[in-house]
Structure formats: C-alpha cells, structure tokens
Design an enzyme around this catalytic site. Structure first.
Site, PDB file in Angstrom:
ATOM      1  N   GLY A 113       0.803  -1.225   0.000  1.00 36.16           N
ATOM      2  CA  GLY A 113       0.000   0.000   0.000  1.00 36.16           C
ATOM      3  C   GLY A 113       0.832   1.270   0.000  1.00 36.16           C
ATOM      4  O   GLY A 113       0.350   2.339   0.349  1.00 36.16           O
ATOM      5  N   LEU A 114       2.108   1.150  -0.402  1.00 38.76           N
ATOM      6  CA  LEU A 114       2.991   2.317  -0.337  1.00 38.76           C
ATOM      7  C   LEU A 114       3.208   2.962  -1.710  1.00 38.76           C
ATOM      8  O   LEU A 114       4.029   3.869  -1.854  1.00 38.76           O
ATOM      9  CB  LEU A 114       4.345   1.924   0.283  1.00 38.76           C
ATOM     10  CG  LEU A 114       4.249   1.307   1.685  1.00 38.76           C
ATOM     11  CD1 LEU A 114       5.630   1.000   2.240  1.00 38.76           C
ATOM     12  CD2 LEU A 114       3.489   2.232   2.640  1.00 38.76           C
ATOM     13  N   SER A 117       4.379   0.622  -7.281  1.00 41.83           N
ATOM     14  CA  SER A 117       4.276   0.552  -8.745  1.00 41.83           C
ATOM     15  C   SER A 117       4.166   1.955  -9.350  1.00 41.83           C
ATOM     16  O   SER A 117       4.807   2.253 -10.370  1.00 41.83           O
ATOM     17  CB  SER A 117       3.097  -0.321  -9.180  1.00 41.83           C
ATOM     18  OG  SER A 117       1.892   0.190  -8.665  1.00 41.83           O
ATOM     19  N   ALA A 118       3.400   2.826  -8.707  1.00 37.56           N
ATOM     20  CA  ALA A 118       3.280   4.200  -9.230  1.00 37.56           C
ATOM     21  C   ALA A 118       4.602   4.949  -9.107  1.00 37.56           C
ATOM     22  O   ALA A 118       4.977   5.730  -9.990  1.00 37.56           O
ATOM     23  CB  ALA A 118       2.175   4.947  -8.475  1.00 37.56           C
ATOM     24  N   ASP A 160      -2.592   7.224  -6.145  1.00 38.33           N
ATOM     25  CA  ASP A 160      -1.165   6.888  -6.042  1.00 38.33           C
ATOM     26  C   ASP A 160      -0.336   7.690  -7.033  1.00 38.33           C
ATOM     27  O   ASP A 160       0.751   8.173  -6.716  1.00 38.33           O
ATOM     28  CB  ASP A 160      -0.938   5.389  -6.315  1.00 38.33           C
ATOM     29  CG  ASP A 160      -1.270   4.531  -5.119  1.00 38.33           C
ATOM     30  OD1 ASP A 160      -2.003   5.009  -4.234  1.00 38.33           O
ATOM     31  OD2 ASP A 160      -0.804   3.368  -5.070  1.00 38.33           O
TER      32      ASP A 160
HETATM   33  O1  PMV Z   1      -3.169  -0.160  -1.502  1.00 35.68           O
HETATM   34  P1  PMV Z   1      -2.884   1.154  -2.150  1.00 35.68           P
HETATM   35  O2  PMV Z   1      -2.046   2.077  -1.348  1.00 35.68           O
HETATM   36  O3  PMV Z   1      -2.495   1.045  -3.582  1.00 35.68           O
HETATM   37  O4  PMV Z   1      -4.232   2.012  -2.067  1.00 35.68           O
HETATM   38  C1  PMV Z   1      -5.383   1.661  -2.618  1.00 35.68           C
HETATM   39  C2  PMV Z   1      -6.368   2.704  -2.282  1.00 35.68           C
HETATM   40  C3  PMV Z   1      -7.771   2.271  -2.574  1.00 35.68           C
HETATM   41  O5  PMV Z   1      -8.604   3.359  -2.243  1.00 35.68           O
HETATM   42  C4  PMV Z   1      -8.157   1.073  -1.714  1.00 35.68           C
HETATM   43  C5  PMV Z   1      -7.961   1.884  -4.042  1.00 35.68           C
HETATM   44  C6  PMV Z   1      -7.792   3.034  -5.008  1.00 35.68           C
HETATM   45  O6  PMV Z   1      -7.664   2.753  -6.212  1.00 35.68           O
HETATM   46  O7  PMV Z   1      -7.836   4.208  -4.597  1.00 35.68           O
END
Ligand code: PMV
Length: 323
Positions: A113-114, A117-118, A160
């Site tokens: 979730g950090l 990839s982006a 992201d």
């Molecule tokens: O898991 P991450 O940090 O890529 O975040 C995803 C965030 C969500 O709201 C769950 C999905 C999105 O596309 O915004």
C-alpha cells in the site's frame, strides 16, 4: 536515497539520465475514494526509487531491477506496468521506438500500500524526460503513470499516481489533486504488517459488501469522507491530537468495510498503547502497513520500537514538514 524532486539532474557524460520518486501513504479516505469521496495522502520521503536510463547500443531494450533482469520482450507479467510506463513515456517524448537500458533501484516494498508501482513508473517517466532534456508537465506525467497503473491494478482511483509525484500532502478527489498547506510538523511511524495486501481483493470485497448492504456501507463511506475533509483542516491548523483521533475512527470504519485483519488491529492497539495520537491501516488493507502519528521524534522512536515488539518486521519514520 534521493528525496523526490521535480527537477532531476541532467544526463551524465556517459549519457545516463536519472529519475526519482518517493513512496506514499494514504492518511484518510482509502476505499471511500473509489466511490468519489476525497482522500488525503502524504509523501514518504526517504523511501524512494531511482531509475537510470541510457540509449541502448544494441537494438533491444533491457531492464535491470530486483524483480527481473533481461530484455523488455522477455519480461514476466509483474514487469508489465514498468514496460507500459516506459513505452508511454517514450511515446510522450515522440520517441516511441527508442531502445534503452533501464536500471531500477527501489527501496519501496511492493504490495504494502505504499505506491511502489506508481513510484517506479514515475521515476522511469522522469528519467525518460530527463534523457530528452525535458520535464513532463504534471498532467502528462500523471497520464503516463496512470497507463502503467492500469496494467498494475486494473482501474485505480489515481491517488497513487499523484501522491508519489507531489512533494507535499495532497487532497485527492475524482481524479484531481491539490496540495494541502501544513500548519505544524507531523511525524509518522509506518509499520509493516509483514503480509502482502491485495488492493484488488480488498476493493472487490468492499464492493460486494456495498452491493449487499448499500445503506450501511454508504453511511460508512460518507463518514470516511467527513473525516477526510475535517482532517484537511486539522493538517492546515496543525492539530495532531484531533488528526490522531480521526485516524482511530477511520481504522474502525475500515474494519467495518472488511479490510482490516487481526494483525493490523493489533498494530493499531500497540501504537495507541505506546502513546501514538492515533493509528490506522493505510492503503488497500488486508495486509500492508499501519500508519501511526507520533507526538515528536523521540516519541516516534519509542513508537517504532513498540510496533516492532508487537510483531512488525520493519518500521519507517517519516516527517511531513510545515509549509
Ligand atoms: O493499496 P494502495 O495504497 O495502492 O491504495 C489503494 C487505495 C484504494 O482506495 C483502496 C484503491 C484506489 O484505487 O484508490
């Protein structure tokens, strides 16, 4: 590791150009953002990725990274976003058929979730622009990174792609990002749960819950949106205590959406017990990381220790500077 910068250094004499990007953490609004609500993300300076690029003397593009080293043509599926980002960036500089050598060095763990990839796509795009002695306009960079993100995540909200490119916290909603002024320095500790999170699975789970119980899930999403916008004001005024209590409420609401788990809950409890103003899961959930707000640097050190003692295999401390 180089901090994110909008202007990368010029290509070296050997013709190598570089690009950088940093990781991000979502402070408020993950999942709700998928349904058009706002979200807030903070940059994680010090956790970054560097891309080095030069024209290939051979008639083929080669990529070297932790995940894979070889020709772009033989790159496995997980490299798809990198190849897509590279091709989109080369097209954007009107050199779609260029063959290059690309070296990617990333300190950002993936599937946590950090925004790894982006961030990789952003660093690669910036390196390509730099190779052509240009800088992409923000919107162009965003489109390139979104093209890579579409390969990585299907239909990402786009948060992201903005968050890893902007050096300050952002408020994001329906494709647009604005920088938030920061009233007081904020020190966060990020704790890895040690488990991959699948954003696609988490997003799919929330959607299924929403289909089954639209009024309850709708109310949760509305409350997450309220918390996010209230927190934007708290960031501006520098009210750590209130930001922290909103983080705890958001974590509880995310649990109600089914995206927390006992490991993440235990880390949030450990953070609170260790004196954090607040803590919550960050990003897709079902694994990934917990973000905790410390009072100051000293408190952050104690907090990081407590989170590791509670089972986090690693922690990072990061600051959001006042503007
Ligand atoms: O898991 P991450 O940090 O890529 O975040 C995803 C965030 C969500 O709201 C769950 C999905 C999105 O596309 O915004």
């Amino acid at each position: 590791m180089h901090n994110s910068s909008q202007t990368d250094p010029p290509p070296t004499a050997a013709g190598t150009a570089q690009g950088f990007a940093h990781a991000k953490a979502i402070l408020f609004g993950e999942h709700a953002v998928v349904y058009g609500s706002p979200a807030v993300a903070v940059p994680l300076h010090g956790l970054g990725v560097q891309a080095d690029i030069r024209r290939s003397p051979a008639q083929e593009t080669r990529i070297e990274s932790q995940l894979f080293s070889g020709t772009a043509q033989t790159a496995p599926e997980p490299m798809g976003p990198v190849v897509a980002g590279l091709r989109a960036a080369l097209s954007a500089v009107d050199d779609p058929d260029a063959e290059v050598e690309l070296l990617i060095r990333s300190a950002i763990p993936h599937s946590r979730g950090l925004g790894s990839s982006a961030a990789v796509a952003t660093a690669v795009a910036r390196a390509v622009a730099n190779l052509e002695a240009t800088v992409f306009a923000e919107e162009t960079l965003h489109e390139i990174v979104q093209a890579a993100e579409a390969v990585a995540h299907g239909r990402p909200s786009g948060i992201d792609a903005w968050a890893v490119a902007k050096p300050a916290p952002i408020r994001f909603q329906t494709g647009c990002a604005e920088t938030i002024d920061v009233g007081e320095r904020l020190v966060f500790v990020l704790a890895d749960s040690g488990h991959h999170g699948s954003t696609a699975e988490a997003v799919g789970g929330v959607r299924a819950r929403r289909d089954a119980d639209p009024s309850r899930i709708g109310a949760t999403i509305s409350r997450l949106a309220e918390l996010t916008d209230a927190a934007v004001d708290d960031i501006r005024s520098g009210d750590r205590v209130t930001i922290g209590s909103r983080m705890l409420e958001a974590h509880g609401l995310l649990g109600g959406l089914g995206v927390s788990n006992p490991t993440l809950d235990a880390l949030v409890d450990a953070a609170t017990a260790a004196g954090a103003h607040g803590a919550k899961l960050t990003g897709g959930g079902l694994g990934g990381c917990v973000l905790a707000l410390a009072d100051d640097d000293e408190a952050a050190e104690e907090l990081a220790e407590a989170l590791r003692a509670a089972g986090a295999p690693r922690t990072w401390t990061t600051e959001v500077r006042p503007t």
